[in-house]
Design an enzyme around this catalytic site. Structure first.
Site, PDB file in Angstrom:
ATOM      1  N   ASP A 124     -10.353   3.116   1.790  1.00  0.00           N
ATOM      2  CA  ASP A 124     -10.616   2.543   3.123  1.00  0.00           C
ATOM      3  C   ASP A 124     -11.394   3.519   4.018  1.00  0.00           C
ATOM      4  O   ASP A 124     -12.424   3.176   4.589  1.00  0.00           O
ATOM      5  CB  ASP A 124      -9.299   2.158   3.807  1.00  0.00           C
ATOM      6  CG  ASP A 124      -8.732   0.848   3.274  1.00  0.00           C
ATOM      7  OD1 ASP A 124      -9.501   0.031   2.738  1.00  0.00           O
ATOM      8  OD2 ASP A 124      -7.504   0.648   3.404  1.00  0.00           O
TER       9      ASP A 124
ATOM     10  N   LYS B  13       0.802  -1.229   0.000  1.00  0.00           N
ATOM     11  CA  LYS B  13       0.000   0.000   0.000  1.00  0.00           C
ATOM     12  C   LYS B  13       0.838   1.284   0.000  1.00  0.00           C
ATOM     13  O   LYS B  13       0.379   2.319  -0.458  1.00  0.00           O
ATOM     14  CB  LYS B  13      -0.953   0.023   1.208  1.00  0.00           C
ATOM     15  CG  LYS B  13      -2.141  -0.921   1.076  1.00  0.00           C
ATOM     16  CD  LYS B  13      -3.107  -0.720   2.235  1.00  0.00           C
ATOM     17  CE  LYS B  13      -4.294  -1.650   2.124  1.00  0.00           C
ATOM     18  NZ  LYS B  13      -5.305  -1.384   3.163  1.00  0.00           N
TER      19      LYS B  13
HETATM   20  P1  NDP Z   1      -1.373  -2.175  10.732  1.00  0.00           P
HETATM   21  O1  NDP Z   1      -0.448  -3.321  10.938  1.00  0.00           O
HETATM   22  O2  NDP Z   1      -0.964  -1.034   9.873  1.00  0.00           O
HETATM   23  O3  NDP Z   1      -1.776  -1.568  12.183  1.00  0.00           O
HETATM   24  C1  NDP Z   1      -2.185  -2.404  13.226  1.00  0.00           C
HETATM   25  C2  NDP Z   1      -2.597  -1.556  14.429  1.00  0.00           C
HETATM   26  O4  NDP Z   1      -3.153  -2.436  15.411  1.00  0.00           O
HETATM   27  C3  NDP Z   1      -1.448  -0.822  15.083  1.00  0.00           C
HETATM   28  O5  NDP Z   1      -1.920   0.406  15.600  1.00  0.00           O
HETATM   29  C4  NDP Z   1      -1.068  -1.781  16.227  1.00  0.00           C
HETATM   30  O6  NDP Z   1      -0.467  -1.120  17.299  1.00  0.00           O
HETATM   31  C5  NDP Z   1      -2.443  -2.256  16.638  1.00  0.00           C
HETATM   32  N1  NDP Z   1      -2.418  -3.547  17.342  1.00  0.00           N
HETATM   33  C6  NDP Z   1      -2.278  -4.783  16.800  1.00  0.00           C
HETATM   34  N2  NDP Z   1      -2.325  -5.711  17.764  1.00  0.00           N
HETATM   35  C7  NDP Z   1      -2.485  -5.048  18.944  1.00  0.00           C
HETATM   36  C8  NDP Z   1      -2.610  -5.445  20.299  1.00  0.00           C
HETATM   37  N3  NDP Z   1      -2.574  -6.737  20.647  1.00  0.00           N
HETATM   38  N4  NDP Z   1      -2.781  -4.494  21.240  1.00  0.00           N
HETATM   39  C9  NDP Z   1      -2.845  -3.170  20.910  1.00  0.00           C
HETATM   40  N5  NDP Z   1      -2.716  -2.742  19.645  1.00  0.00           N
HETATM   41  C10 NDP Z   1      -2.552  -3.656  18.677  1.00  0.00           C
HETATM   42  O7  NDP Z   1      -2.715  -2.825  10.201  1.00  0.00           O
HETATM   43  P2  NDP Z   1      -3.902  -2.123   9.373  1.00  0.00           P
HETATM   44  O8  NDP Z   1      -4.174  -0.783   9.927  1.00  0.00           O
HETATM   45  O9  NDP Z   1      -3.632  -2.290   7.933  1.00  0.00           O
HETATM   46  O10 NDP Z   1      -5.102  -3.123   9.724  1.00  0.00           O
HETATM   47  C11 NDP Z   1      -5.701  -3.110  11.012  1.00  0.00           C
HETATM   48  C12 NDP Z   1      -7.009  -3.882  10.935  1.00  0.00           C
HETATM   49  O11 NDP Z   1      -7.871  -3.210  10.031  1.00  0.00           O
HETATM   50  C13 NDP Z   1      -6.885  -5.319  10.409  1.00  0.00           C
HETATM   51  O12 NDP Z   1      -7.674  -6.140  11.226  1.00  0.00           O
HETATM   52  C14 NDP Z   1      -7.485  -5.258   9.023  1.00  0.00           C
HETATM   53  O13 NDP Z   1      -8.157  -6.452   8.701  1.00  0.00           O
HETATM   54  C15 NDP Z   1      -8.497  -4.150   9.210  1.00  0.00           C
HETATM   55  N6  NDP Z   1      -8.855  -3.477   7.960  1.00  0.00           N
HETATM   56  C16 NDP Z   1     -10.170  -3.494   7.620  1.00  0.00           C
HETATM   57  C17 NDP Z   1     -10.589  -2.884   6.480  1.00  0.00           C
HETATM   58  C18 NDP Z   1     -12.034  -2.950   6.143  1.00  0.00           C
HETATM   59  O14 NDP Z   1     -12.395  -2.544   5.047  1.00  0.00           O
HETATM   60  N7  NDP Z   1     -12.887  -3.426   7.051  1.00  0.00           N
HETATM   61  C19 NDP Z   1      -9.671  -2.181   5.588  1.00  0.00           C
HETATM   62  C20 NDP Z   1      -8.298  -2.170   6.050  1.00  0.00           C
HETATM   63  C21 NDP Z   1      -7.923  -2.824   7.199  1.00  0.00           C
HETATM   64  P3  NDP Z   1       1.137  -0.835  17.331  1.00  0.00           P
HETATM   65  O15 NDP Z   1       1.363   0.386  16.450  1.00  0.00           O
HETATM   66  O16 NDP Z   1       1.427  -0.591  18.765  1.00  0.00           O
HETATM   67  O17 NDP Z   1       1.798  -2.072  16.777  1.00  0.00           O
END
Ligand code: NDP
Length: 285
Positions: free
Chosen positions: A107, A71
């Site tokens: 998104d 992306k």
């Molecule tokens: P990224 O990897 O870019 O970001 C993940 C985020 O989740 C970070 O802020 C991370 O925190 C946080 N995180 C993950 N695990 C934990 C945890 N155990 N405790 C606290 N914080 C946590 O992923 P994306 O933003 O691309 O995707 C995130 C979600 O969004 C996914 O589930 C994806 O499926 C969903 N999504 C849904 C879409 C839709 O159309 N419905 C479109 C795009 C994404 P940290 O920075 O501290 O690591």
């Protein structure tokens, strides 16, 4: 009648990509409208992305979706980037305009369409708490700011990532945003209008967990949103509904971001109900 066997091509590039469900919903939409279009789910290794984009151009594809890990790295490979995708710093949809390929991000727009069309909420003047600072959170924050949200609080596990996101949405989208570190349980105060889980917590197969938030002090008309599309009924959504709060699922966001891409590519209104049904079947719920 002149026969024309040439289908228009769109698709997704990702790595891994085999579990990406978007093709199911886009193919269902093409079939419903009788369009001779095909959606290809293509595994592209990170180092092969420039070649894949050249392939997209050579095939005259109408567009492409990008998913993990492409992306951000796709940006310099395209002819132009929309203002919103520039603010977000990521492209999830490419569309062909003449011989040029433009990078977009649907998104956050998909989230916004769910907010207005499904939940019946306009973000203008509202106060929003966003959990997470990844790609989904950034897209949502930018679109909420552009739609006039009054205040965004970004809560994230990693301080560095959370603070960088706040800086970017302030500088690029003019958001009134601030960062709150995620230490212990997050209590949602009564002046918050919308809570968004934009982390991956609760995503299949780890469906038994939910973000560490409590809703005891939340106002009765708080809208609780989740980006996790599978399962749509995450623990967070279930907890909110058990309190009688309004909810918006990640399935809605997934359908609407796909619907907006469909409309960009085909120029026709997307059959959203067909797309939603196709995804629900794919997810087995
Ligand atoms: P990224 O990897 O870019 O970001 C993940 C985020 O989740 C970070 O802020 C991370 O925190 C946080 N995180 C993950 N695990 C934990 C945890 N155990 N405790 C606290 N914080 C946590 O992923 P994306 O933003 O691309 O995707 C995130 C979600 O969004 C996914 O589930 C994806 O499926 C969903 N999504 C849904 C879409 C839709 O159309 N419905 C479109 C795009 C994404 P940290 O920075 O501290 O690591």
């Amino acid at each position: 009648m002149t026969l024309n066997y040439k289908a228009e091509l769109v698709g997704v590039f990702g790595y891994p990509v085999s579990e990406n469900p978007t093709g199911v919903m886009q193919e269902a939409a093409f079939a419903a409208l009788g369009l001779n279009w095909r959606y290809l789910t293509v595994e592209v290794r990170p180092e092969e992305l420039p070649d894949a984009i050249r392939g997209m151009r050579a095939f005259g594809m109408q567009g492409i979706n990008l998913t993990i890990p492409h992306k951000v790295t796709v940006l310099p490979l395209l002819d132009e980037i929309s203002p919103e995708a520039t603010m977000i710093g990521a492209v999830n949809t490419v569309r062909r305009q003449g011989q040029r390929y433009s990078g977009e991000n649907t998104d956050g727009k998909g989230f916004l369409r769910g907010l207005t069309d499904e939940a019946g909420v306009s973000p203008k003047g509202l106060k929003v708490v966003i959990l997470g600072a990844g790609g989904a959170a950034r897209a949502i924050a930018v679109e909420l700011a552009l739609a006039g949200a009054r205040e965004l609080t970004i809560v994230n596990r990693s301080n560095e990532r959370g603070q960088a996101m706040v800086r970017d949405v302030q500088n690029r989208a003019g958001a009134n945003a601030h960062f709150a570190p995620w230490t212990g349980t997050v209590s949602v105060p009564p002046d918050v209008d919308i809570l968004v889980n934009a982390t991956s917590i609760g995503l299949y197969p780890e469906t038994d967990v939910m973000p560490d938030v409590v809703l005891d002090d939340a106002r009765p008309d708080l809208l609780v949103c989740d980006v996790v599309p599978n399962p749509p009924e995450t623990r967070l959504i279930q907890a909110a509904r058990a309190r009688g709060l309004k909810t918006l699922t990640g399935l809605a966001m997934l359908v609407y971001q796909g619907a907006i891409a469909f409309e960009m590519w085909t120029g026709q209104p997307a059959p959203e109900a067909v797309m939603k049904h196709a995804l629900q079947e794919a997810f087995g719920n």
